[in-house]
Design a protein around this motif. Structure first.
Motif, PDB file in Angstrom:
ATOM      1  N   GLN A 191       6.259 -22.513   4.963  1.00 13.70           N
ATOM      2  CA  GLN A 191       7.169 -22.387   4.075  1.00 13.70           C
ATOM      3  C   GLN A 191       7.475 -20.873   3.744  1.00 13.70           C
ATOM      4  N   ARG A 192       8.529 -20.312   3.096  1.00  7.49           N
ATOM      5  CA  ARG A 192       8.634 -18.873   2.524  1.00  7.49           C
ATOM      6  C   ARG A 192       7.952 -18.999   1.352  1.00  7.49           C
ATOM      7  N   VAL A 193       7.303 -17.790   1.007  1.00 10.41           N
ATOM      8  CA  VAL A 193       6.739 -17.786  -0.263  1.00 10.41           C
ATOM      9  C   VAL A 193       7.439 -16.913  -1.176  1.00 10.41           C
ATOM     10  N   THR A 194       8.215 -17.411  -2.316  1.00 11.92           N
ATOM     11  CA  THR A 194       9.170 -16.758  -3.067  1.00 11.92           C
ATOM     12  C   THR A 194       8.499 -15.794  -4.176  1.00 11.92           C
ATOM     13  N   GLY A 195       9.233 -14.868  -4.775  1.00 11.03           N
ATOM     14  CA  GLY A 195       8.766 -14.203  -5.852  1.00 11.03           C
ATOM     15  C   GLY A 195       8.144 -12.901  -5.503  1.00 11.03           C
ATOM     16  N   LEU A 196       8.229 -12.468  -4.169  1.00 12.16           N
ATOM     17  CA  LEU A 196       7.573 -11.360  -3.721  1.00 12.16           C
ATOM     18  C   LEU A 196       8.572 -10.081  -3.068  1.00 12.16           C
ATOM     19  N   PRO A 197       8.247  -9.090  -3.531  1.00 14.01           N
ATOM     20  CA  PRO A 197       9.363  -7.943  -2.987  1.00 14.01           C
ATOM     21  C   PRO A 197       8.702  -7.816  -1.362  1.00 14.01           C
ATOM     22  N   PRO A 198       9.553  -7.063  -0.807  1.00 12.56           N
ATOM     23  CA  PRO A 198       9.363  -6.645   0.723  1.00 12.56           C
ATOM     24  C   PRO A 198       7.755  -6.425   0.667  1.00 12.56           C
ATOM     25  N   ILE A 199       7.020  -7.058   1.698  1.00  9.46           N
ATOM     26  CA  ILE A 199       5.576  -6.846   1.878  1.00  9.46           C
ATOM     27  C   ILE A 199       5.353  -6.095   3.376  1.00  9.46           C
ATOM     28  N   ARG A 200       4.558  -5.105   3.285  1.00 14.19           N
ATOM     29  CA  ARG A 200       4.100  -4.667   4.265  1.00 14.19           C
ATOM     30  C   ARG A 200       2.704  -4.936   4.917  1.00 14.19           C
ATOM     31  N   GLU A 201       1.814  -5.454   4.338  1.00 14.09           N
ATOM     32  CA  GLU A 201       0.560  -6.195   4.750  1.00 14.09           C
ATOM     33  C   GLU A 201       0.160  -7.247   3.958  1.00 14.09           C
ATOM     34  N   ILE A 202      -0.657  -8.148   4.991  1.00 12.84           N
ATOM     35  CA  ILE A 202      -1.229  -9.706   4.282  1.00 12.84           C
ATOM     36  C   ILE A 202      -2.667  -9.670   4.595  1.00 12.84           C
ATOM     37  N   PHE A 203      -3.359 -10.282   3.776  1.00 16.13           N
ATOM     38  CA  PHE A 203      -4.752 -10.770   4.004  1.00 16.13           C
ATOM     39  C   PHE A 203      -4.988 -11.756   3.327  1.00 16.13           C
ATOM     40  N   SER A 204      -5.838 -12.666   3.927  1.00 17.38           N
ATOM     41  CA  SER A 204      -6.525 -13.933   3.597  1.00 17.38           C
ATOM     42  C   SER A 204      -7.901 -14.330   3.238  1.00 17.38           C
ATOM     43  N   SER A 205      -8.177 -14.581   2.337  1.00 17.11           N
ATOM     44  CA  SER A 205      -9.668 -15.035   2.134  1.00 17.11           C
ATOM     45  C   SER A 205      -9.763 -16.485   2.048  1.00 17.11           C
ATOM     46  N   ARG A 206     -10.990 -17.123   1.831  1.00 20.31           N
ATOM     47  CA  ARG A 206     -11.279 -18.440   2.063  1.00 20.31           C
ATOM     48  C   ARG A 206     -10.193 -19.475   1.597  1.00 20.31           C
ATOM     49  N   MET A 207      -9.722 -19.169   0.365  1.00 23.59           N
ATOM     50  CA  MET A 207      -8.651 -19.850  -0.369  1.00 23.59           C
ATOM     51  C   MET A 207      -7.676 -19.002  -1.392  1.00 23.59           C
ATOM     52  N   THR A 208      -7.618 -18.058  -0.832  1.00 22.31           N
ATOM     53  CA  THR A 208      -6.728 -16.897  -1.612  1.00 22.31           C
ATOM     54  C   THR A 208      -6.036 -16.301  -0.558  1.00 22.31           C
ATOM     55  N   CYS A 209      -4.845 -15.557  -1.105  1.00 17.07           N
ATOM     56  CA  CYS A 209      -3.836 -14.844  -0.248  1.00 17.07           C
ATOM     57  C   CYS A 209      -3.443 -13.644  -1.069  1.00 17.07           C
ATOM     58  N   PHE A 210      -3.542 -12.427  -0.423  1.00 14.74           N
ATOM     59  CA  PHE A 210      -3.167 -11.012  -0.860  1.00 14.74           C
ATOM     60  C   PHE A 210      -1.962 -10.378  -0.195  1.00 14.74           C
ATOM     61  N   ALA A 211      -1.105  -9.813  -0.667  1.00 14.24           N
ATOM     62  CA  ALA A 211      -0.056  -9.147  -0.102  1.00 14.24           C
ATOM     63  C   ALA A 211       0.088  -7.648  -0.606  1.00 14.24           C
ATOM     64  N   VAL A 212       0.550  -6.766   0.051  1.00 17.71           N
ATOM     65  CA  VAL A 212       0.890  -5.487  -0.406  1.00 17.71           C
ATOM     66  C   VAL A 212       2.156  -5.028  -0.146  1.00 17.71           C
ATOM     67  N   ASP A 213       2.778  -4.723  -1.180  1.00 13.25           N
ATOM     68  CA  ASP A 213       4.204  -4.315  -0.873  1.00 13.25           C
ATOM     69  C   ASP A 213       4.512  -2.874  -0.407  1.00 13.25           C
ATOM     70  N   SER A 214       5.836  -2.579  -0.232  1.00 16.35           N
ATOM     71  CA  SER A 214       6.261  -1.260   0.167  1.00 16.35           C
ATOM     72  C   SER A 214       5.804  -0.213  -0.699  1.00 16.35           C
ATOM     73  N   ALA A 215       5.468  -0.407  -2.077  1.00 20.17           N
ATOM     74  CA  ALA A 215       5.126   0.492  -3.000  1.00 20.17           C
ATOM     75  C   ALA A 215       3.474   0.709  -3.309  1.00 20.17           C
ATOM     76  N   GLY A 216       3.055  -0.262  -2.378  1.00 16.32           N
ATOM     77  CA  GLY A 216       1.565  -0.134  -2.456  1.00 16.32           C
ATOM     78  C   GLY A 216       0.884  -1.059  -3.739  1.00 16.32           C
ATOM     79  N   ARG A 217       1.546  -1.988  -4.209  1.00 17.47           N
ATOM     80  CA  ARG A 217       1.061  -2.685  -5.128  1.00 17.47           C
ATOM     81  C   ARG A 217       0.603  -4.009  -4.386  1.00 17.47           C
ATOM     82  N   TRP A 218      -0.461  -4.402  -5.178  1.00 16.41           N
ATOM     83  CA  TRP A 218      -1.097  -5.712  -4.799  1.00 16.41           C
ATOM     84  C   TRP A 218      -0.771  -6.748  -5.516  1.00 16.41           C
ATOM     85  N   TRP A 219      -0.385  -8.178  -4.596  1.00 20.65           N
ATOM     86  CA  TRP A 219      -0.150  -9.270  -5.105  1.00 20.65           C
ATOM     87  C   TRP A 219      -1.133 -10.474  -4.564  1.00 20.65           C
TER      88      TRP A 219
END
Length: 461
Positions: free
Chosen positions: A315-343
């Motif tokens: 399923q697509r995750v909505t509410g995000l700008p274009p993302i350049r990197e993703i990370f996953s922890s145990r039960m958490t997700c992280f994403a870094v957008d093209s401006a270097g901001r963390w979500w």
């Protein structure tokens, strides 16, 4: 499908802290020397936190370029030398070392040629990929010796020995006693533990020898995952951007619409994939258009969907700008957008893990604000765990030390060990003004009544 129980905790993400650089990945360049603090962050091990050490046993002329965590900690240098730091009994050379868990000493592993990648679960075996495409392994686990070195091999191998693979190797990956290798022809080979079908071969066998994974060709990336001792699925992405997954599927993280383990690669219903990672019971993928997709368990909001209902297909995750990197922890997700901001979204233990107040679970992607780090109490003079927050601070950083002490002293120290701020408090949550600090990476050392806790954060302008 059989299951082998192996007690192995693989730390899949490393945070290398040098001169203002925080890098969450298994391989990432480091700027600077080895005189500073290195925090090895096990995001898949939250909320137990990472291990803290100081790199003072690697020669100063050896510049660390990559850090790998897999039961033990391995540091690679620019020259291709590899150093190992055991957490208990781990392979670091000619013998099996029994070094105390609190040892901060790295030892050089003997190689006569440069090493570019390390993988494996050193409680069973450790693997090394050299620059010329050969794979070496060290092992003393009786069940795995014949799998790695031949049926008649029963003698422990402490000095890395070359494995017999048909072609040169481009990449390796290993978790919980299971290993993958991506060969130069785009084929994938596996060996070792086969719990949940993680080796993608012979579902009736607990362990498998070195052999090719059928159904995969023109592969350009492989990845295996494990979280808090739970084997996760394996991923492969081919040259067209197709994503394949197999292995444990108890959270529906394979994406095949079921919760049954798979011993053969399944082509996930998503195209143009450039990266994929897994948590304990979920998966996250990044497409070439910058969109992020998730599937699997959603009990803690780790899918980033409007509800806590699981999804067994992407399923697509909505509410995000274009993302350049993703990370996953145990039960958490992280994403870094093209401006270097963390979500981030997902588990937010005690409102602290993500620095987002008043919510134990964050369902929708939320931009991370200034750091609000968790720390953990050690029973001695050395900090056992380190809280770390990736989003840089600009004005204040809130230190939550967690020490059961009446009075706590906080020291803000840079990567060269120089103290910039000292503050004494009786509060559990302490705002510290860092507006006077130059940009860079800092450690907040908290001491009180013989206990130590540490938070690591960045300052940006």
């Amino acid at each position: 499908m059989k299951t082998r129980i192996i007690f192995s905790f693989t730390l899949t993400l490393a945070a290398i802290l040098m001169h203002g650089q925080i890098a969450f990945a298994q391989v990432r360049p480091v700027i600077g020397n080895n005189e500073g603090w290195v925090s090895c962050d096990s995001m898949n091990m939250q909320p137990w936190g990472p291990t803290y050490l100081k790199v003072d046993s690697i020669p100063s002329n050896e510049r660390i370029t990559s850090l790998y965590l897999s039961g033990a900690i391995f540091a690679l240098t620019k020259s291709g030398a590899v150093y190992g730091r055991p957490l208990a009994e781990r392979f670091v050379g000619d013998t099996l070392d029994s070094i105390n868990r609190n040892s901060f000493v790295f030892r050089r592993i003997p190689f006569d040629k440069p090493v570019k990648m390390v993988a494996g679960a050193p409680s069973q075996f450790a693997m090394y990929l050299t620059d010329d495409g050969d794979v070496y392994a060290a092992c003393d686990f009786p069940d795995f010796l014949p799998l790695l070195f031949g049926n008649d091999h029963t003698t422990p191998v402490y000095r890395p020995k070359k494995l017999n693979l048909p072609k040169k190797v481009r990449s390796i990956s290993g978790i919980g006693g299971s290993a993958l290798a991506l060969l130069e022809d785009g084929s994938v080979w596996s060996w070792g533990n086969n719990s949940g079908g993680v080796s993608a071969r012979d579902p009736d066998s607990l362990d498998v020898p070195i052999g090719q994974v059928e159904g995969l060709s023109r592969i350009r990336m492989i990845r295996s995952c494990e979280s808090h001792g739970d084997l996760g699925p394996c991923y492969a992405i081919d040259s067209s951007g197709s994503l394949f997954a197999w292995g444990p599927n108890n959270g529906g993280q394979i994406g095949d619409g079921t919760r049954k383990d798979r011993s053969t690669p399944f082509r996930v219903a998503i195209t143009d994939v450039v990266d994929a990672k897994g948590g304990r019971f979920h998966s996250i993928a990044l497409r070439s258009d910058g969109s992020v997709w998730t599937w699997g368990s959603n009990a803690n909001g780790q899918l980033g969907l409007p509800t806590f209902i699981a999804s067994f297909t992407p399923q697509r995750v909505t509410g995000l700008p274009p993302i350049r990197e993703i990370f996953s922890s145990r039960m958490t997700c992280f994403a870094v957008d093209s401006a270097g901001r963390w979500w981030t979204w997902g588990q937010n233990m005690n409102d602290l893990m993500l620095g987002i107040p008043e919510s134990d679970a964050v369902r929708s992607p939320t931009r991370m604000s200034d750091p609000c780090s968790i720390t953990h109490v050690a029973d001695g003079p050395q900090p056992r765990d380190v809280g770390i927050h990736p989003q840089p601070a600009t004005q204040y950083v809130t230190i939550r030390h967690g020490l059961a002490a009446v009075t706590v002293t906080i020291e803000i120290v840079d990567v060269l060990g120089r103290t910039h701020i000292t503050q004494t408090t009786t509060l559990d949550s302490v705002p510290v003004d860092v507006s006077s600090l130059p940009p860079g990476t800092y450690a907040a050392h908290c001491t009180g009544d013989g206990h130590v806790a540490t938070s690591v954060f960045n300052v940006a302008r």
